[in-house]
Scaffold this active site. Structure first.
Site, PDB file in Angstrom:
ATOM      1  N   LYS A   1      28.302  43.560  41.913  1.00  0.00           N
ATOM      2  CA  LYS A   1      28.075  43.245  43.314  1.00  0.00           C
ATOM      3  C   LYS A   1      27.308  44.367  44.004  1.00  0.00           C
ATOM      4  CE  LYS A   1      32.430  40.652  44.005  1.00  0.00           C
ATOM      5  NZ  LYS A   1      31.891  39.381  44.510  1.00  0.00           N
TER       6      LYS A   1
ATOM      7  N   ASP B   1      40.553  40.283  46.657  1.00  0.00           N
ATOM      8  CA  ASP B   1      40.304  39.211  45.703  1.00  0.00           C
ATOM      9  C   ASP B   1      41.571  38.794  44.955  1.00  0.00           C
ATOM     10  OD1 ASP B   1      38.382  37.392  44.952  1.00  0.00           O
ATOM     11  OD2 ASP B   1      37.716  38.524  43.214  1.00  0.00           O
TER      12      ASP B   1
ATOM     13  N   ARG C   1      37.661  31.926  38.133  1.00  0.00           N
ATOM     14  CA  ARG C   1      37.884  30.630  37.477  1.00  0.00           C
ATOM     15  C   ARG C   1      38.244  30.790  36.004  1.00  0.00           C
ATOM     16  NH1 ARG C   1      31.979  28.730  39.134  1.00  0.00           N
ATOM     17  NH2 ARG C   1      32.617  30.122  40.836  1.00  0.00           N
TER      18      ARG C   1
END
Length: 449
Positions: A229, A240, A303
């Protein structure tokens, strides 16, 4: 929580007012320019100049927060709501808003504490308000804690503390044992960090009760991995693990209320770090379900860890699975920060969550598990791609990916949220936030309680 059942002598009345509906004869309000804007308030003196009451403007759209700014602004003392005909539901929302207006994250620096106490209106279940406020405070505290003090192991210790308070059990699978016990995607994402990844598994309730399983994304810090990032993108990535915080706060509320469910909480906890052992773009990972996944971007790690946790959750075929995850920026682009995105494979479950969200002023917005986009996550070398192609509909693509790990006949809701207040508002200070917590709690309580 700054809530009391009975007042000391002379509790000061708080008069809630809608814009344009000032009480007759209240010349003081007009002289001072009081317009009853949401959250605006005025001290009203008596003839001797003593405090006789307080006028406060209501917010018709987010009424729960109308009193939430008062605890930080009022002098120490007892206050009571003066609103004839006030119903118990509205009184409960105002009491909770007041309680949350007293919240401050003070782990690292002392914060002034309000001495203003609200006398709980008649009909309010004080224990329930305190239970909800405690669950929300836990969520906020966890998200606000920086990653230097909250890694996977510390998150597991928090889960143990929550479980101990309620008589629940917790097991933790850590490090290389994740491979031994077949959680390969959790291990792959977390293996580059100095702090080992883990799967936290909490269980509570009677065997004969309906099974409810909560799953929370626990990325304690997200550098983005090798797809690193930017500095700005990394700034708030202590949050997060916001999904993990939500399910721990929700579990505290469910267990504290003694709801007749068989609760399971699964938290895959990792740090997405960079080292020579980091997983790479285009790696193909094996998952607990047996599907192979081609990694499209290492910054879409949430995910991947959820895939193993959801496969385990679904293997027991519970009555329902609800997962929380700070998963996609696309959901924020679509709905903004205040509206978590709800994806659900069961219309009844979705309807109950949305209804309770509306009743509790804890809103969500349902988005589609659009089958026409299944082809977007096809891979030429694996069973599925983690990110797909095209770059559009990112929140839907992520939800469709997760759906691959839950059987069609298991009711499942996926909540994609920011878990963060970007600016100070009454009762909602900048920082970690509980979202869709009371909506799901209300749904579970309504269905099973």
């Amino acid at each position: 929580m700054n809530l009391v059942r009975t007042a000391g002598d002379g509790a000061v009345p708080i008069v809630p007012v809608l814009a344009g509906e000032l009480p007759d004869g209240n010349g003081w309000a007009r002289v001072t320019g009081f317009e009853a804007r949401p959250g605006e308030f005025r001290f009203v003196p008596d003839e001797a100049g003593r405090l006789a009451g307080i006028l406060v403007g209501l917010d018709p759209s987010r009424n729960m927060w109308s009193l939430a700014g008062l605890p930080a602004s009022l002098p120490e003392g007892d206050y009571r709501v003066d609103a004839p005909g006030l119903d118990a539901h509205q009184a409960t929302l105002w009491s909770l808003g007041w309680s949350l207006g007293c919240y401050a994250f003070d782990r690292y620096a002392a914060k002034p504490r309000s001495g203003a106490r609200l006398v709980v209106p008649a009909g309010v279940d004080l224990a329930e308000v305190e239970r909800c406020a405690s669950g929300i405070a836990l969520v906020r505290d966890l998200i606000n804690t920086p990653a230097c003090d909250l890694g996977p192991r510390e998150l597991a210790e928090t889960a143990r503390a929550v479980a101990e308070d309620a008589g629940a059990s917790v097991s933790v699978i850590e490090g290389a044992d994740l491979l031994v016990q077949d959680y390969p995607s959790i291990h792959a994402v977390g293996r580059a960090a100095a702090r080992p990844p883990c799967l936290i598994d909490m269980r509570w309730g009677e065997p004969g009760h309906p099974a409810v399983t909560l799953v929370g994304k626990g990325v304690c810090f997200d550098s983005g991995g090798l797809d690193i990032k930017s500095a700005a993108g990394m700034l708030h990535m202590k949050k997060d693990m916001g999904g993990a915080a939500q399910v721990l706060g929700l579990a505290r509320m469910i267990m504290g209320a003694g709801l007749p469910v068989r609760l399971r909480v699964l938290i895959p906890a990792v740090e997405n770090a960079i080292s020579g052992d980091a997983f790479r773009p285009r790696d193909v990972l094996r998952t607990r379900k047996g599907l192979t996944v081609e990694v499209g971007n290492t910054d879409a790690e949430g995910r991947l860890i959820l895939s193993d946790a959801l496969a385990e959750a679904a293997s027991e075929r519970p009555e329902m699975i609800v997962d929380y995850a700070t998963l996609t920026g696309a959901a924020r682009v679509a709905l903004g920060a205040d509206l978590p995105a709800l994806f659900c494979n069961d219309d009844t479950l979705a309807g109950e969550i949305l209804q309770n969200g509306e009743e509790q002023e804890d809103p969500l917005w349902r988005m589609p598990l659009w089958p026409g986009y299944h082809s977007h996550i096809d891979s030429k070398v694996a069973d599925v791609s983690s990110t797909g192609t095209g770059g559009l509909g990112g929140a839907i693509i992520a939800a469709l990916f997760l759906e691959r790990f839950v059987q069609e006949d298991v009711a499942w809701a996926h909540i994609d949220l920011i878990a963060y207040n970007q600016a100070d508002r009454p009762g909602r200070p900048e920082g970690g936030e509980a979202q869709a917590l009371r909506a799901v709690y209300g749904m579970i309580r309504s269905r099973f309680g």
